[in-house]
Design a protein around this motif. Structure first.
Motif, short mmCIF file in Angstrom:
data_model
loop_
_atom_site.label_atom_id
_atom_site.label_comp_id
_atom_site.label_asym_id
_atom_site.label_seq_id
_atom_site.Cartn_x
_atom_site.Cartn_y
_atom_site.Cartn_z
N ARG A 249 -23.47 19.59 -26.83
CA ARG A 249 -22.97 18.22 -26.69
C ARG A 249 -21.45 18.14 -26.76
O ARG A 249 -20.87 17.13 -26.37
CB ARG A 249 -23.60 17.31 -27.75
N LEU B 108 -21.43 14.46 -34.13
CA LEU B 108 -22.62 14.18 -33.32
C LEU B 108 -23.28 12.87 -33.75
O LEU B 108 -23.76 12.10 -32.91
CB LEU B 108 -23.61 15.34 -33.42
N SER C 202 -22.26 13.59 -24.65
CA SER C 202 -21.40 14.77 -24.68
C SER C 202 -19.95 14.35 -24.67
O SER C 202 -19.61 13.25 -24.21
CB SER C 202 -21.69 15.68 -23.47
N ALA D 74 -23.38 22.36 -32.23
CA ALA D 74 -23.08 21.24 -31.32
C ALA D 74 -24.18 21.03 -30.29
O ALA D 74 -24.20 19.99 -29.62
CB ALA D 74 -21.75 21.48 -30.62
N ASP E 128 -23.91 9.61 -31.44
CA ASP E 128 -25.20 8.91 -31.31
C ASP E 128 -25.02 7.41 -31.50
O ASP E 128 -25.60 6.60 -30.77
CB ASP E 128 -26.19 9.45 -32.33
#
Length: 409
Positions: free
Chosen positions: A169, A112, A122, A166, A116
């Motif tokens: 995502r 994740l 996603s 998660a 970012d």
């Protein structure tokens, strides 16, 4: 320059952590089921589209790697499995250990964070050890163990990889037991009941010793996909045969023409009659790029219009192939400026964006910049559809682009 909204990548990859099958298989299968062993690499080649690793014995000289062992299979993790974070000159065909890869390859929190960094909201992730459509389990000798291996992977995918950590995502992508279309249909329905809307399949099943899409052998599986809204996702290499020109061609040849299997596969599907039998069916081609699509559709339409009488498709393919494509097929790309310049000939609604994390072709961590460079001529609403809107519709995501199935918050 186009403003790029948060990306939904329809082709990333997970490197399965060592515990996936160890924690989920019955005890009697732990000694023959998938497990990790650290051992030296004696030899490894990738020539003519064929990957051929040889594991050394304990005490042998050679670079160390973490190997998946399953029945008689010995498959090392390689730098090509997870290349992000390395310079291009460091990306070579060599075995690696989990300690040598970016943690986002196998760990949800780190994944994740890397999403970012890359402007990705996603991601849909294809497997590594099972291979792109679960060929590893299809080729296994023990069918009972193979089915348990498929189900264990899917349980891990839904409950852990795409689980609460998660936060919706990560989007689940299931495997099926390809050796039995009825079992495959049952697995599609089992996972659809918990919100899974995508399943892996082979681009060219006969290369795996399986029936082609020109037969009715796959009908139970295809019916289950159509009835549950499950998209059939075909990744390049999911026929266990990367395109090549000769037995001695270097990997650069195959890497240049990776889209070729997609051309062959798409033509199969368009001329099979499958879409007329299953009007709700939708398929996607991961990592195939899109620039080649307009000519295939043009040629297929000519053949259908002028040669269908002797071409074996009269009475079976009821509409022009280009119409079938528009209603049923999605092309996926991560770096295809030519395709984007010819978007009108492909269809705005038939294109999906991807980042291919963590593979050597990945645009990470510059996927946003690549999109800006290549989509600057497109209207904002078109850009939005390509980088996220089409994926939301196809995969049944929330309006915010998140997976709303079991385990998501």
């Amino acid at each position: 320059m186009a403003s790029i909204p948060k990306i939904i990548s329809v082709d990333d990859h997970t490197v399965e952590p060592p515990h996936v099958w160890r924690d989920r298989l019955p005890a009697k299968f732990l000694d023959v089921g998938p497990r990790i062993v650290r051992a030296p690499v004696k030899e490894m080649t990738f020539v003519g589209g064929r990957f051929a690793p040889v594991m050394g014995a304990t005490g042998d000289d050679g670079p160390m790697a973490d190997w998946w062992i399953y029945e008689d299979l010995h498959r090392p993790l390689t730098r090509l499995d997870t290349a992000v974070g390395c310079s291009r000159d460091e990306v070579r065909l060599k075995g690696i250990t989990y300690d040598e890869m970016r943690p986002g390859s196998y760990s949800v929190p780190e994944r994740l964070a890397d999403m970012d960094r890359n402007h990705v909201q996603s991601a849909l992730c294809f497997p590594t050890f099972p291979r792109f459509c679960g060929q590893t389990f299809t080729e296994a000798k023990d069918r009972e163990l193979g089915l348990l291996g498929v189900r264990a992977y899917n349980d891990w995918m839904v409950e852990e990889w795409c689980g609460p950590d998660a936060r919706g995502r990560l989007i689940p992508l299931a495997l099926v037991p390809l050796w039995d279309a009825d079992l495959a249909a049952a697995e599609v329905r089992r996972n659809a009941a918990r919100g899974v809307r995508a399943v892996c399949f082979s681009e060219i099943p006969p290369h795996l010793g399986l029936p082609s899409v020109h037969t009715d052998a796959w009908d139970p599986f295809l019916r289950a996909c159509a009835e549950t809204g499950t998209v059939v996702a075909m990744h390049i290499g999911s026929s266990s045969r990367m395109p090549s020109t000769s037995a001695d061609a270097p990997p650069a040849v195959g890497s240049t023409i990776t889209f070729a299997n997609c051309c062959f596969s798409l033509t199969d599907w368009l001329m099979s009659g499958v879409f007329d039998r299953f009007p709700g069916l939708r398929v996607m081609y991961a990592e195939g790029q899109i620039g080649w699509i307009p000519y295939i559709l043009e040629r297929a339409d000519v053949v259908w219009a002028e040669n269908r009488g002797w071409g074996g498709v009269a009475g079976k393919v009821l509409r022009p192939p280009s119409e079938l494509f528009a209603a049923h097929v999605y092309g996926c790309f991560f770096d295809d400026a030519f395709g984007l310049r010819n978007l009108d000939a492909i269809g705005v609604g038939n294109v999906l964006y991807e980042t291919d994390y963590p593979h050597s072709d990945s645009t990470w961590p510059r996927s946003r910049e690549v999109a800006e460079e290549q989509m600057g001529h497109l209207a904002p609403d078109v850009v939005e559809r390509i980088v996220r809107g089409n994926a939301i519709e196809l995969l049944g995501l929330t309006e915010e682009g998140l997976w709303a199935g079991a385990g998501s918050a």
